[in-house]
Design a protein around this motif. Structure first.
Motif, PDB file in Angstrom:
ATOM      1  N   ALA A   1       4.708 -12.963  -6.655  1.00 21.44           N
ATOM      2  CA  ALA A   1       4.629 -11.594  -6.221  1.00 21.44           C
ATOM      3  C   ALA A   1       3.561 -11.147  -5.049  1.00 21.44           C
ATOM      4  N   THR A   2       2.656 -11.873  -5.231  1.00 16.53           N
ATOM      5  CA  THR A   2       1.428 -11.806  -4.168  1.00 16.53           C
ATOM      6  C   THR A   2       2.035 -12.146  -2.832  1.00 16.53           C
ATOM      7  N   ILE A   3       2.675 -13.454  -2.711  1.00 19.55           N
ATOM      8  CA  ILE A   3       3.473 -13.841  -1.520  1.00 19.55           C
ATOM      9  C   ILE A   3       4.326 -12.931  -1.089  1.00 19.55           C
ATOM     10  N   VAL A   4       5.191 -12.347  -1.887  1.00 15.92           N
ATOM     11  CA  VAL A   4       6.143 -11.163  -1.470  1.00 15.92           C
ATOM     12  C   VAL A   4       5.631  -9.843  -0.809  1.00 15.92           C
ATOM     13  N   ILE A   5       4.445  -9.735  -1.601  1.00 14.80           N
ATOM     14  CA  ILE A   5       3.886  -8.472  -1.170  1.00 14.80           C
ATOM     15  C   ILE A   5       3.406  -8.655   0.057  1.00 14.80           C
ATOM     16  N   GLU A   6       2.538  -9.652   0.126  1.00 13.79           N
ATOM     17  CA  GLU A   6       1.608  -9.986   1.469  1.00 13.79           C
ATOM     18  C   GLU A   6       2.713 -10.295   2.841  1.00 13.79           C
ATOM     19  N   ILE A   7       3.912 -10.676   2.511  1.00 16.08           N
ATOM     20  CA  ILE A   7       4.622 -11.043   3.674  1.00 16.08           C
ATOM     21  C   ILE A   7       5.637  -9.996   3.679  1.00 16.08           C
ATOM     22  N   ALA A   8       6.412  -9.486   2.698  1.00  9.92           N
ATOM     23  CA  ALA A   8       7.298  -8.530   2.937  1.00  9.92           C
ATOM     24  C   ALA A   8       6.614  -7.252   3.156  1.00  9.92           C
ATOM     25  N   GLY A   9       5.442  -6.830   2.733  1.00  7.36           N
ATOM     26  CA  GLY A   9       4.649  -5.610   2.989  1.00  7.36           C
ATOM     27  C   GLY A   9       4.174  -5.747   4.499  1.00  7.36           C
ATOM     28  N   SER A  10       3.944  -6.909   4.809  1.00 14.52           N
ATOM     29  CA  SER A  10       3.431  -7.057   6.519  1.00 14.52           C
ATOM     30  C   SER A  10       4.464  -6.432   7.296  1.00 14.52           C
ATOM     31  N   ILE A  11       5.662  -7.363   7.009  1.00 19.45           N
ATOM     32  CA  ILE A  11       6.725  -6.823   7.796  1.00 19.45           C
ATOM     33  C   ILE A  11       7.080  -5.822   7.738  1.00 19.45           C
ATOM     34  N   ALA A  12       7.168  -5.033   6.538  1.00 14.77           N
ATOM     35  CA  ALA A  12       7.576  -3.596   6.494  1.00 14.77           C
ATOM     36  C   ALA A  12       6.563  -2.890   7.186  1.00 14.77           C
ATOM     37  N   LEU A  13       5.255  -3.181   7.302  1.00 12.81           N
ATOM     38  CA  LEU A  13       4.360  -2.270   7.992  1.00 12.81           C
ATOM     39  C   LEU A  13       4.640  -2.781   9.503  1.00 12.81           C
ATOM     40  N   LEU A  14       4.892  -3.671   9.875  1.00  9.95           N
ATOM     41  CA  LEU A  14       5.039  -3.803  11.337  1.00  9.95           C
ATOM     42  C   LEU A  14       6.009  -3.045  11.868  1.00  9.95           C
ATOM     43  N   VAL A  15       7.171  -3.195  11.267  1.00  8.14           N
ATOM     44  CA  VAL A  15       8.229  -2.396  11.745  1.00  8.14           C
ATOM     45  C   VAL A  15       8.436  -0.849  11.413  1.00  8.14           C
ATOM     46  N   GLY A  16       7.295  -0.676  10.518  1.00  7.84           N
ATOM     47  CA  GLY A  16       7.401   0.840  10.000  1.00  7.84           C
ATOM     48  C   GLY A  16       8.611   1.342   9.144  1.00  7.84           C
ATOM     49  N   PHE A  17       8.834   0.474   7.940  1.00  6.02           N
ATOM     50  CA  PHE A  17       9.873   0.629   7.135  1.00  6.02           C
ATOM     51  C   PHE A  17       9.298   0.741   5.806  1.00  6.02           C
ATOM     52  N   GLN A  18       9.668   2.148   5.266  1.00  2.00           N
ATOM     53  CA  GLN A  18       9.284   2.653   3.966  1.00  2.00           C
ATOM     54  C   GLN A  18       7.709   2.688   4.005  1.00  2.00           C
ATOM     55  N   THR A  19       7.056   3.197   5.131  1.00  2.00           N
ATOM     56  CA  THR A  19       5.592   2.861   5.092  1.00  2.00           C
ATOM     57  C   THR A  19       4.739   3.413   4.138  1.00  2.00           C
ATOM     58  N   ARG A  20       5.133   4.861   3.847  1.00  2.00           N
ATOM     59  CA  ARG A  20       4.212   5.467   2.720  1.00  2.00           C
ATOM     60  C   ARG A  20       4.161   4.752   1.414  1.00  2.00           C
ATOM     61  N   ILE A  21       5.459   4.215   1.079  1.00  2.00           N
ATOM     62  CA  ILE A  21       5.698   3.455  -0.239  1.00  2.00           C
ATOM     63  C   ILE A  21       4.940   2.284  -0.085  1.00  2.00           C
ATOM     64  N   VAL A  22       5.122   1.302   0.934  1.00  2.00           N
ATOM     65  CA  VAL A  22       4.656   0.071   1.180  1.00  2.00           C
ATOM     66  C   VAL A  22       3.187   0.132   0.981  1.00  2.00           C
ATOM     67  N   ALA A  23       2.570   1.135   1.853  1.00  2.00           N
ATOM     68  CA  ALA A  23       0.901   1.374   1.819  1.00  2.00           C
ATOM     69  C   ALA A  23       0.507   1.662   0.710  1.00  2.00           C
ATOM     70  N   VAL A  24       1.072   2.349  -0.334  1.00  2.00           N
ATOM     71  CA  VAL A  24       0.506   2.607  -1.610  1.00  2.00           C
ATOM     72  C   VAL A  24       0.552   1.256  -2.419  1.00  2.00           C
ATOM     73  N   ILE A  25       1.624   0.555  -2.222  1.00  2.00           N
ATOM     74  CA  ILE A  25       1.993  -0.461  -3.057  1.00  2.00           C
ATOM     75  C   ILE A  25       0.941  -1.946  -2.607  1.00  2.00           C
ATOM     76  N   MET A  26       0.606  -1.666  -1.233  1.00  3.57           N
ATOM     77  CA  MET A  26      -0.193  -2.780  -0.772  1.00  3.57           C
ATOM     78  C   MET A  26      -1.721  -2.669  -1.192  1.00  3.57           C
ATOM     79  N   ALA A  27      -1.991  -0.957  -1.169  1.00  2.24           N
ATOM     80  CA  ALA A  27      -3.403  -0.557  -1.626  1.00  2.24           C
ATOM     81  C   ALA A  27      -3.486  -0.822  -3.317  1.00  2.24           C
ATOM     82  N   VAL A  28      -2.811  -0.637  -3.911  1.00  2.00           N
ATOM     83  CA  VAL A  28      -2.863  -1.056  -5.310  1.00  2.00           C
ATOM     84  C   VAL A  28      -2.869  -2.757  -5.293  1.00  2.00           C
ATOM     85  N   PHE A  29      -2.152  -3.364  -4.899  1.00  2.00           N
ATOM     86  CA  PHE A  29      -2.269  -4.770  -4.560  1.00  2.00           C
ATOM     87  C   PHE A  29      -3.672  -5.218  -4.538  1.00  2.00           C
ATOM     88  N   THR A  30      -4.302  -4.536  -3.458  1.00  2.00           N
ATOM     89  CA  THR A  30      -5.400  -4.980  -2.685  1.00  2.00           C
ATOM     90  C   THR A  30      -6.786  -4.600  -3.518  1.00  2.00           C
TER      91      THR A  30
END
Length: 136
Positions: A52-81
Motif C-alpha cells: 500500500a505504501t509503495i502504491v500510494i507513494e508512486i501512483a500518488g506522485s505520478i497523479a500529483l505530477l500530472v495533476g490527476f484527481q489532485t484534491r482526492i490524491v492530496a487528501v489520501i497522501m496527507a492521511v498516509f503521511t
C-alpha cells in the motif's frame, strides 16, 4: 487560478512528488529490507502495508505530477503521511540518541501534510489533467 498561481501550483506539485516518488521506488527496489524494517517497528500486516505504501507513494506522485484527481490524491497522501509520521517517526518512543532525528522527520511529515492539504484545497491549477476535464 491566474497564471503565476498555476505555475506555483505546478512547481509545488513537482516538489512534493520529489519526496514521495524516490521513496516509493526505493521501497520497491529494496522490498525485502523495507519489509523487515516495517516488521521490526511493529507495523501490522507488513506485506500489505508495504505494498500500500509503495502504491500510494508512486501512483500518488505520478497523479500529483500530472495533476490527476489532485484534491482526492492530496487528501489520501496527507492521511498516509500522518500514519507514516506516527508509525515511522515516533520520537516519543525513540531511544535518547535518536529522538532529535525522529522528531525532525515527524515534524517534516506534519509540514508536508500542510502542503498536501493546501493542495487539496486549491486543486491542481491550470497545468493539469484536472483542468482539462473542467467544462467551460
Amino acid at each position: 487560478m491566474n497564471g503565476y498561481q498555476s505555475v506555483l501550483n505546478l512547481v509545488g506539485r513537482l516538489l512534493i512528488a520529489t519526496l514521495f516518488l524516490p521513496a516509493g521506488l526505493a521501497k520497491l527496489s529494496g522490498f525485502e529490507g523495507t519489509l523487515a524494517y516495517f516488521a521490526s517497528i511493529g507495523i501490522p500486516a507488513p506485506v500489505f502495508a508495504l505494498v500500500a505504501t509503495i502504491v500510494i507513494e508512486i501512483a500518488g506522485s505520478i497523479a500529483l505530477l500530472v495533476g490527476f484527481q489532485t484534491r482526492i490524491v492530496a487528501v489520501i497522501m496527507a492521511v498516509f503521511t500522518l500514519i507514516a509520521a506516527v508509525t515511522g517517526h515516533a520520537f516519543w518512543a525513540a531511544p535518547a540518541d535518536a529522538v532529535y532525528v525522529a522528531q525532525l522527520l515527524f515534524f517534516k511529515n506534519i509540514a508536508v501534510m500542510g502542503g498536501l492539504l493546501v493542495l487539496a484545497s486549491a486543486g491542481a491549477g491550470s497545468f493539469s489533467i484536472d483542468a482539462r476535464k473542467v467544462v467551460k
